[in-house]
Design a protein around this motif. Structure first.
Motif, PDB file in Angstrom:
ATOM      1  N   ILE A 178       0.836  -1.201   0.000  1.00  0.00           N
ATOM      2  CA  ILE A 178       0.000   0.000   0.000  1.00  0.00           C
ATOM      3  C   ILE A 178       0.872   1.252   0.000  1.00  0.00           C
ATOM      4  O   ILE A 178       2.036   1.228   0.388  1.00  0.00           O
ATOM      5  N   SER A 179       0.266   2.322  -0.471  1.00  0.00           N
ATOM      6  CA  SER A 179       0.936   3.618  -0.452  1.00  0.00           C
ATOM      7  C   SER A 179      -0.103   4.688  -0.178  1.00  0.00           C
ATOM      8  O   SER A 179      -1.299   4.468  -0.359  1.00  0.00           O
ATOM      9  N   GLY A 180       0.363   5.835   0.261  1.00  0.00           N
ATOM     10  CA  GLY A 180      -0.552   6.926   0.523  1.00  0.00           C
ATOM     11  C   GLY A 180       0.195   8.227   0.712  1.00  0.00           C
ATOM     12  O   GLY A 180       1.395   8.246   0.988  1.00  0.00           O
ATOM     13  N   LYS A 181      -0.517   9.298   0.526  1.00  0.00           N
ATOM     14  CA  LYS A 181       0.054  10.630   0.645  1.00  0.00           C
ATOM     15  C   LYS A 181      -0.510  11.293   1.897  1.00  0.00           C
ATOM     16  O   LYS A 181      -1.725  11.402   2.050  1.00  0.00           O
ATOM     17  N   LEU A 182       0.393  11.717   2.770  1.00  0.00           N
ATOM     18  CA  LEU A 182      -0.023  12.420   3.978  1.00  0.00           C
ATOM     19  C   LEU A 182      -0.323  13.866   3.635  1.00  0.00           C
ATOM     20  O   LEU A 182       0.369  14.485   2.836  1.00  0.00           O
ATOM     21  N   ASP A 183      -1.341  14.422   4.289  1.00  0.00           N
ATOM     22  CA  ASP A 183      -1.568  15.852   4.138  1.00  0.00           C
ATOM     23  C   ASP A 183      -0.428  16.599   4.815  1.00  0.00           C
ATOM     24  O   ASP A 183       0.213  17.436   4.199  1.00  0.00           O
ATOM     25  N   VAL A 184      -0.191  16.300   6.093  1.00  0.00           N
ATOM     26  CA  VAL A 184       0.900  16.939   6.832  1.00  0.00           C
ATOM     27  C   VAL A 184       1.478  15.946   7.829  1.00  0.00           C
ATOM     28  O   VAL A 184       0.735  15.240   8.516  1.00  0.00           O
ATOM     29  N   LEU A 185       2.793  15.914   7.901  1.00  0.00           N
ATOM     30  CA  LEU A 185       3.487  15.181   8.950  1.00  0.00           C
ATOM     31  C   LEU A 185       4.118  16.214   9.869  1.00  0.00           C
ATOM     32  O   LEU A 185       4.837  17.101   9.404  1.00  0.00           O
ATOM     33  N   LEU A 186       3.814  16.123  11.157  1.00  0.00           N
ATOM     34  CA  LEU A 186       4.442  16.986  12.153  1.00  0.00           C
ATOM     35  C   LEU A 186       5.538  16.188  12.823  1.00  0.00           C
ATOM     36  O   LEU A 186       5.286  15.106  13.335  1.00  0.00           O
ATOM     37  N   GLU A 187       6.767  16.712  12.787  1.00  0.00           N
ATOM     38  CA  GLU A 187       7.906  16.031  13.408  1.00  0.00           C
ATOM     39  C   GLU A 187       8.467  16.908  14.521  1.00  0.00           C
ATOM     40  O   GLU A 187       8.694  18.098  14.329  1.00  0.00           O
ATOM     41  N   ARG A 188       8.699  16.270  15.655  1.00  0.00           N
ATOM     42  CA  ARG A 188       9.285  16.977  16.797  1.00  0.00           C
ATOM     43  C   ARG A 188      10.167  15.989  17.534  1.00  0.00           C
ATOM     44  O   ARG A 188       9.679  14.980  18.036  1.00  0.00           O
ATOM     45  N   PHE A 189      11.468  16.278  17.589  1.00  0.00           N
ATOM     46  CA  PHE A 189      12.435  15.426  18.274  1.00  0.00           C
ATOM     47  C   PHE A 189      12.254  13.977  17.827  1.00  0.00           C
ATOM     48  O   PHE A 189      12.450  13.665  16.667  1.00  0.00           O
ATOM     49  N   ASP A 190      11.824  13.095  18.722  1.00  0.00           N
ATOM     50  CA  ASP A 190      11.603  11.695  18.358  1.00  0.00           C
ATOM     51  C   ASP A 190      10.105  11.365  18.340  1.00  0.00           C
ATOM     52  O   ASP A 190       9.701  10.232  18.511  1.00  0.00           O
ATOM     53  N   ASP A 191       9.287  12.372  18.097  1.00  0.00           N
ATOM     54  CA  ASP A 191       7.832  12.233  18.140  1.00  0.00           C
ATOM     55  C   ASP A 191       7.256  12.730  16.812  1.00  0.00           C
ATOM     56  O   ASP A 191       7.880  13.515  16.117  1.00  0.00           O
ATOM     57  N   GLY A 192       6.079  12.279  16.470  1.00  0.00           N
ATOM     58  CA  GLY A 192       5.450  12.727  15.241  1.00  0.00           C
ATOM     59  C   GLY A 192       3.949  12.592  15.298  1.00  0.00           C
ATOM     60  O   GLY A 192       3.402  11.894  16.155  1.00  0.00           O
ATOM     61  N   ALA A 193       3.288  13.286  14.397  1.00  0.00           N
ATOM     62  CA  ALA A 193       1.829  13.218  14.297  1.00  0.00           C
ATOM     63  C   ALA A 193       1.438  13.433  12.844  1.00  0.00           C
ATOM     64  O   ALA A 193       2.114  14.134  12.090  1.00  0.00           O
ATOM     65  N   ILE A 194       0.339  12.821  12.462  1.00  0.00           N
ATOM     66  CA  ILE A 194      -0.200  12.966  11.114  1.00  0.00           C
ATOM     67  C   ILE A 194      -1.452  13.825  11.195  1.00  0.00           C
ATOM     68  O   ILE A 194      -2.307  13.614  12.048  1.00  0.00           O
ATOM     69  N   VAL A 195      -1.537  14.800  10.294  1.00  0.00           N
ATOM     70  CA  VAL A 195      -2.722  15.656  10.205  1.00  0.00           C
ATOM     71  C   VAL A 195      -3.384  15.367   8.868  1.00  0.00           C
ATOM     72  O   VAL A 195      -2.737  15.418   7.822  1.00  0.00           O
ATOM     73  N   ASP A 196      -4.666  15.057   8.908  1.00  0.00           N
ATOM     74  CA  ASP A 196      -5.429  14.766   7.697  1.00  0.00           C
ATOM     75  C   ASP A 196      -6.531  15.809   7.593  1.00  0.00           C
ATOM     76  O   ASP A 196      -7.364  15.925   8.477  1.00  0.00           O
ATOM     77  N   PHE A 197      -6.523  16.581   6.517  1.00  0.00           N
ATOM     78  CA  PHE A 197      -7.536  17.606   6.323  1.00  0.00           C
ATOM     79  C   PHE A 197      -8.748  17.012   5.625  1.00  0.00           C
ATOM     80  O   PHE A 197      -8.618  16.166   4.748  1.00  0.00           O
ATOM     81  N   LYS A 198      -9.900  17.499   5.994  1.00  0.00           N
ATOM     82  CA  LYS A 198     -11.141  17.095   5.330  1.00  0.00           C
ATOM     83  C   LYS A 198     -11.777  18.331   4.731  1.00  0.00           C
ATOM     84  O   LYS A 198     -11.734  19.413   5.292  1.00  0.00           O
ATOM     85  N   PHE A 199     -12.365  18.161   3.586  1.00  0.00           N
ATOM     86  CA  PHE A 199     -13.034  19.253   2.894  1.00  0.00           C
ATOM     87  C   PHE A 199     -14.467  18.825   2.648  1.00  0.00           C
ATOM     88  O   PHE A 199     -14.723  17.741   2.150  1.00  0.00           O
ATOM     89  N   CYS A 200     -15.372  19.676   3.009  1.00  0.00           N
ATOM     90  CA  CYS A 200     -16.789  19.339   2.862  1.00  0.00           C
ATOM     91  C   CYS A 200     -17.475  20.425   2.054  1.00  0.00           C
ATOM     92  O   CYS A 200     -17.374  21.605   2.377  1.00  0.00           O
ATOM     93  N   LEU A 201     -18.137  20.019   1.005  1.00  0.00           N
ATOM     94  CA  LEU A 201     -18.950  20.946   0.232  1.00  0.00           C
ATOM     95  C   LEU A 201     -20.375  20.863   0.754  1.00  0.00           C
ATOM     96  O   LEU A 201     -20.947  19.779   0.845  1.00  0.00           O
ATOM     97  N   LEU A 202     -20.896  21.981   1.093  1.00  0.00           N
ATOM     98  CA  LEU A 202     -22.284  22.005   1.563  1.00  0.00           C
ATOM     99  C   LEU A 202     -23.145  22.613   0.467  1.00  0.00           C
ATOM    100  O   LEU A 202     -22.890  23.717   0.006  1.00  0.00           O
ATOM    101  N   TYR A 203     -24.123  21.869   0.073  1.00  0.00           N
ATOM    102  CA  TYR A 203     -25.057  22.362  -0.929  1.00  0.00           C
ATOM    103  C   TYR A 203     -26.356  22.684  -0.231  1.00  0.00           C
ATOM    104  O   TYR A 203     -26.909  21.858   0.484  1.00  0.00           O
ATOM    105  N   THR A 204     -26.820  23.863  -0.446  1.00  0.00           N
ATOM    106  CA  THR A 204     -28.115  24.237   0.121  1.00  0.00           C
ATOM    107  C   THR A 204     -28.993  24.709  -1.005  1.00  0.00           C
ATOM    108  O   THR A 204     -28.540  25.355  -1.948  1.00  0.00           O
ATOM    109  N   SER A 205     -30.207  24.382  -0.907  1.00  0.00           N
ATOM    110  CA  SER A 205     -31.160  24.876  -1.885  1.00  0.00           C
ATOM    111  C   SER A 205     -32.265  25.618  -1.126  1.00  0.00           C
ATOM    112  O   SER A 205     -32.617  25.228  -0.017  1.00  0.00           O
ATOM    113  N   PRO A 206     -32.746  26.671  -1.716  1.00  0.00           N
ATOM    114  CA  PRO A 206     -33.794  27.415  -1.012  1.00  0.00           C
ATOM    115  C   PRO A 206     -35.023  26.542  -0.821  1.00  0.00           C
ATOM    116  O   PRO A 206     -35.438  25.826  -1.728  1.00  0.00           O
ATOM    117  N   SER A 207     -35.545  26.552   0.358  1.00  0.00           N
ATOM    118  CA  SER A 207     -36.756  25.762   0.622  1.00  0.00           C
ATOM    119  C   SER A 207     -37.982  26.593   0.222  1.00  0.00           C
ATOM    120  O   SER A 207     -37.967  27.808   0.299  1.00  0.00           O
TER     121      SER A 207
END
Length: 113
Positions: free
Chosen positions: A81-110
């Motif tokens: 498997i392979s994948g692309k990280l949105d952001v990798l945060l690296e600090r000393f010997d620690d790390g975290a992965i940040v995954d962004f989500k994008f949501c399109l909201l569609y509204t229609s006039p009622s």
């Protein structure tokens, strides 16, 4: 060693859960399906998010002294498997992965009475 096209991407796994045909068309009939409006909007939003993210502090993640790496491709050949990280945060010997989500909201006039 597997080529990149032989690896299953994290995107393939997500799409498989949504609709297996998406994976089939993407893998075996490239170019058959044009990118949708949502796909294009997600790509454009990713660029905007990355530009804004560089300006933000890392306090919200609890990684004040970390460095950011955007768009890092990871590969596990043993799992295939392979994948692309949105952001990798690296600090000393620690790390975290940040995954962004994008949501399109569609509204229609009622209808109004």
């Amino acid at each position: 060693m597997q080529t990149r096209s032989e690896l299953i991407t994290i995107g393939d796994l997500k799409n498989w859960g949504y609709c297996p045909r998406v994976v089939y068309y993407r893998r075996f009939l490239p170019g058959a399906a044009a990118p949708t409006f949502k796909m294009k909007a997600g790509i454009a939003a990713q660029d905007v998010i990355e530009r804004l993210e560089v300006r933000r502090t890392l306090n919200r993640y609890g990684f004040e002294k970390a460095t950011r790496k955007f768009g890092l491709w990871l590969v596990d050949e043993e799992l295939g498997i392979s994948g692309k990280l949105d952001v990798l945060l690296e600090r000393f010997d620690d790390g975290a992965i940040v995954d962004f989500k994008f949501c399109l909201l569609y509204t229609s006039p009622s209808p109004r009475d």
